[in-house]
Design a protein around this motif. Sequence first.
Motif, PDB file in Angstrom:
ATOM      1  N   ILE A   1       0.848  -1.193   0.000  1.00  0.00           N
ATOM      2  CA  ILE A   1       0.000   0.000   0.000  1.00  0.00           C
ATOM      3  C   ILE A   1       0.890   1.253   0.000  1.00  0.00           C
ATOM      4  O   ILE A   1       0.512   2.296  -0.502  1.00  0.00           O
ATOM      5  CB  ILE A   1      -0.978   0.004   1.196  1.00  0.00           C
ATOM      6  CG1 ILE A   1      -2.050   1.079   1.040  1.00  0.00           C
ATOM      7  CG2 ILE A   1      -0.256   0.168   2.490  1.00  0.00           C
ATOM      8  CD1 ILE A   1      -3.133   1.012   2.107  1.00  0.00           C
ATOM      9  N   ASP A   2       2.097   1.118   0.550  1.00  0.00           N
ATOM     10  CA  ASP A   2       3.086   2.196   0.520  1.00  0.00           C
ATOM     11  C   ASP A   2       3.759   2.169  -0.859  1.00  0.00           C
ATOM     12  O   ASP A   2       4.333   1.151  -1.256  1.00  0.00           O
ATOM     13  CB  ASP A   2       4.121   1.981   1.631  1.00  0.00           C
ATOM     14  CG  ASP A   2       5.236   3.006   1.595  1.00  0.00           C
ATOM     15  OD1 ASP A   2       4.939   4.213   1.674  1.00  0.00           O
ATOM     16  OD2 ASP A   2       6.409   2.597   1.476  1.00  0.00           O
ATOM     17  N   ALA A   3       3.682   3.262  -1.593  1.00  0.00           N
ATOM     18  CA  ALA A   3       4.157   3.315  -2.976  1.00  0.00           C
ATOM     19  C   ALA A   3       5.646   2.989  -3.104  1.00  0.00           C
ATOM     20  O   ALA A   3       6.060   2.260  -4.015  1.00  0.00           O
ATOM     21  CB  ALA A   3       3.869   4.687  -3.573  1.00  0.00           C
ATOM     22  N   GLU A   4       6.455   3.509  -2.214  1.00  0.00           N
ATOM     23  CA  GLU A   4       7.899   3.262  -2.303  1.00  0.00           C
ATOM     24  C   GLU A   4       8.219   1.793  -2.008  1.00  0.00           C
ATOM     25  O   GLU A   4       9.040   1.178  -2.688  1.00  0.00           O
ATOM     26  CB  GLU A   4       8.656   4.175  -1.341  1.00  0.00           C
ATOM     27  CG  GLU A   4      10.147   4.218  -1.611  1.00  0.00           C
ATOM     28  CD  GLU A   4      10.866   5.286  -0.797  1.00  0.00           C
ATOM     29  OE1 GLU A   4      12.061   5.107  -0.556  1.00  0.00           O
ATOM     30  OE2 GLU A   4      10.229   6.288  -0.419  1.00  0.00           O
ATOM     31  N   TYR A   5       7.552   1.222  -1.019  1.00  0.00           N
ATOM     32  CA  TYR A   5       7.745  -0.204  -0.719  1.00  0.00           C
ATOM     33  C   TYR A   5       7.300  -1.046  -1.917  1.00  0.00           C
ATOM     34  O   TYR A   5       7.964  -2.004  -2.296  1.00  0.00           O
ATOM     35  CB  TYR A   5       6.956  -0.596   0.535  1.00  0.00           C
ATOM     36  CG  TYR A   5       7.209  -2.014   0.957  1.00  0.00           C
ATOM     37  CD1 TYR A   5       8.257  -2.327   1.818  1.00  0.00           C
ATOM     38  CD2 TYR A   5       6.423  -3.063   0.489  1.00  0.00           C
ATOM     39  CE1 TYR A   5       8.506  -3.632   2.205  1.00  0.00           C
ATOM     40  CE2 TYR A   5       6.660  -4.366   0.866  1.00  0.00           C
ATOM     41  CZ  TYR A   5       7.704  -4.644   1.720  1.00  0.00           C
ATOM     42  OH  TYR A   5       7.956  -5.943   2.095  1.00  0.00           O
ATOM     43  N   LYS A   6       6.175  -0.663  -2.535  1.00  0.00           N
ATOM     44  CA  LYS A   6       5.672  -1.383  -3.713  1.00  0.00           C
ATOM     45  C   LYS A   6       6.692  -1.330  -4.845  1.00  0.00           C
ATOM     46  O   LYS A   6       6.914  -2.327  -5.529  1.00  0.00           O
ATOM     47  CB  LYS A   6       4.336  -0.814  -4.168  1.00  0.00           C
ATOM     48  CG  LYS A   6       3.742  -1.565  -5.362  1.00  0.00           C
ATOM     49  CD  LYS A   6       2.392  -1.036  -5.733  1.00  0.00           C
ATOM     50  CE  LYS A   6       1.710  -1.710  -6.889  1.00  0.00           C
ATOM     51  NZ  LYS A   6       2.326  -2.793  -7.554  1.00  0.00           N
ATOM     52  N   ASP A   7       7.305  -0.172  -5.029  1.00  0.00           N
ATOM     53  CA  ASP A   7       8.319  -0.043  -6.076  1.00  0.00           C
ATOM     54  C   ASP A   7       9.482  -1.015  -5.809  1.00  0.00           C
ATOM     55  O   ASP A   7       9.932  -1.710  -6.725  1.00  0.00           O
ATOM     56  CB  ASP A   7       8.835   1.402  -6.140  1.00  0.00           C
ATOM     57  CG  ASP A   7       9.874   1.594  -7.223  1.00  0.00           C
ATOM     58  OD1 ASP A   7       9.611   1.203  -8.386  1.00  0.00           O
ATOM     59  OD2 ASP A   7      10.962   2.143  -6.923  1.00  0.00           O
ATOM     60  N   PHE A   8       9.950  -1.077  -4.570  1.00  0.00           N
ATOM     61  CA  PHE A   8      11.030  -2.017  -4.237  1.00  0.00           C
ATOM     62  C   PHE A   8      10.577  -3.457  -4.434  1.00  0.00           C
ATOM     63  O   PHE A   8      11.335  -4.297  -4.940  1.00  0.00           O
ATOM     64  CB  PHE A   8      11.514  -1.811  -2.801  1.00  0.00           C
ATOM     65  CG  PHE A   8      12.238  -0.513  -2.575  1.00  0.00           C
ATOM     66  CD1 PHE A   8      13.173  -0.039  -3.480  1.00  0.00           C
ATOM     67  CD2 PHE A   8      11.984   0.248  -1.446  1.00  0.00           C
ATOM     68  CE1 PHE A   8      13.835   1.160  -3.274  1.00  0.00           C
ATOM     69  CE2 PHE A   8      12.645   1.448  -1.218  1.00  0.00           C
ATOM     70  CZ  PHE A   8      13.573   1.904  -2.139  1.00  0.00           C
ATOM     71  N   ASP A   9       9.341  -3.748  -4.060  1.00  0.00           N
ATOM     72  CA  ASP A   9       8.811  -5.105  -4.214  1.00  0.00           C
ATOM     73  C   ASP A   9       8.742  -5.481  -5.697  1.00  0.00           C
ATOM     74  O   ASP A   9       9.133  -6.587  -6.080  1.00  0.00           O
ATOM     75  CB  ASP A   9       7.422  -5.190  -3.558  1.00  0.00           C
ATOM     76  CG  ASP A   9       6.932  -6.616  -3.425  1.00  0.00           C
ATOM     77  OD1 ASP A   9       7.639  -7.416  -2.770  1.00  0.00           O
ATOM     78  OD2 ASP A   9       5.852  -6.926  -3.962  1.00  0.00           O
ATOM     79  N   ASP A  10       8.241  -4.567  -6.520  1.00  0.00           N
ATOM     80  CA  ASP A  10       8.155  -4.824  -7.965  1.00  0.00           C
ATOM     81  C   ASP A  10       9.546  -5.012  -8.572  1.00  0.00           C
ATOM     82  O   ASP A  10       9.747  -5.893  -9.410  1.00  0.00           O
ATOM     83  CB  ASP A  10       7.437  -3.670  -8.680  1.00  0.00           C
ATOM     84  CG  ASP A  10       5.948  -3.611  -8.342  1.00  0.00           C
ATOM     85  OD1 ASP A  10       5.412  -4.599  -7.805  1.00  0.00           O
ATOM     86  OD2 ASP A  10       5.340  -2.550  -8.609  1.00  0.00           O
ATOM     87  N   ARG A  11      10.493  -4.181  -8.147  1.00  0.00           N
ATOM     88  CA  ARG A  11      11.869  -4.318  -8.656  1.00  0.00           C
ATOM     89  C   ARG A  11      12.470  -5.664  -8.251  1.00  0.00           C
ATOM     90  O   ARG A  11      13.163  -6.310  -9.037  1.00  0.00           O
ATOM     91  CB  ARG A  11      12.759  -3.194  -8.130  1.00  0.00           C
ATOM     92  CG  ARG A  11      12.505  -1.872  -8.782  1.00  0.00           C
ATOM     93  CD  ARG A  11      13.359  -0.790  -8.125  1.00  0.00           C
ATOM     94  NE  ARG A  11      12.909   0.511  -8.487  1.00  0.00           N
ATOM     95  CZ  ARG A  11      13.611   1.356  -9.228  1.00  0.00           C
ATOM     96  NH1 ARG A  11      14.788   1.019  -9.670  1.00  0.00           N
ATOM     97  NH2 ARG A  11      13.122   2.539  -9.513  1.00  0.00           N
TER      98      ARG A  11
END
Length: 182
Positions: free
Chosen positions: A13-23
């Motif tokens: 739900i946190d955009a920055e965490y999501k970005d790291f997860d996607d990467r």
Amino acid sequence: MSKATLTIPPLTIDAEYKDFDDRELALNSSIRCIRAEKAEVESAIAAERVTEGPRLRSSVATLVGDEDTAVVDRRKKLQELRHAEHDHDEALVVVQRRKHARISHASRVVIAAVQGEIDKRVAAVVAGTEAALTAQADLESLIRDLEAEGVEADSLRSGVVPFFLTSGQAARYVAEHGSKNG
């Protein structure tokens, strides 16, 4: 009290965490592809060694005019794949470290999203604890009344009075959380 159905949002739900997860997912996928391709190239090179004997290094083969471009290309490809695998592994470590560092912030975002339900459940615990403290006080009063009449009630104290209610922990919990959620 029946347990309410609650959908807890993911840390993404946190955009920055999501970005790291996607990467991280993308890097893992790339690493799998690189390793699969590397295994194929290594197999092809191993098969060449079995069928055609030792090979000259590509630079020596070029000098003597025996350059087999397929063999040279496979060896170059293997070198490129090893380099790419190393780069991806290193990038994955960096992304995982950054993702791990972001967990606390992402957790706070998730907690904020369900804070209303947390408050309701804490209020229920407070109410239950207050009821238990009231019942415990009534029990203590009864034991004191028995003792006032000369009844030896020491065995009752250790057998029926729960420690957690008499240690002050329950009262402290109610004092700390009762005013916020009551």
